[in-house]
Design an enzyme around this catalytic site. Structure first.
Site, short mmCIF file in Angstrom:
data_model
loop_
_atom_site.label_atom_id
_atom_site.label_comp_id
_atom_site.label_asym_id
_atom_site.label_seq_id
_atom_site.Cartn_x
_atom_site.Cartn_y
_atom_site.Cartn_z
CB ILE A 167 -2.37 -5.21 -5.23
CG1 ILE A 167 -1.04 -4.91 -6.15
CG2 ILE A 167 -2.95 -6.64 -6.08
CD1 ILE A 167 -0.06 -5.83 -6.27
N PRO A 198 0.67 -1.17 -0.24
CG PRO A 198 -0.77 -1.62 1.44
CD PRO A 198 0.60 -1.92 1.34
CE LYS A 224 -3.06 -5.48 1.76
NZ LYS A 224 -2.94 -6.83 0.96
#
Length: 84
Positions: free
Chosen positions: A66, A2, A34
């Site tokens: 993603i 990210p 994340k």
């Protein structure tokens, strides 16, 4: 990985920049689920910018990662707006 870009036409004191970077990294990691060690945040301050015909303080945030879930766009936008 990210990546959050924060661009603004304002300048910040170095300690405020560092606090914003740290807080932004945590917010992105938490919002996307994340590990923070994979999150990158970049500040681009003092950029000439105009919004709505006005050159008052403004910011542009761009989050790339993603698999960003489209249904989370409103929530992510709200969380990132809180930062600035």
């Amino acid at each position: 990985m990210p990546y959050l870009l924060i661009r603004s036409n304002t300048e910040l004191k170095p300690e405020v920049e560092q606090a914003l970077l740290s807080r932004s990294s945590r917010v992105v990691a938490d919002a996307l689920g994340k590990p923070e060690r994979y999150v990158m945040v970049s500040l681009d301050l003092g950029s000439p910018m105009i919004f709505g015909g006005e050159s008052s303080a403004c910011a542009y945030l761009e989050l790339k990662s993603i698999g960003l879930p489209e249904e989370e766009t409103a929530s992510l936008s709200a969380q990132l707006s809180e930062l600035v």
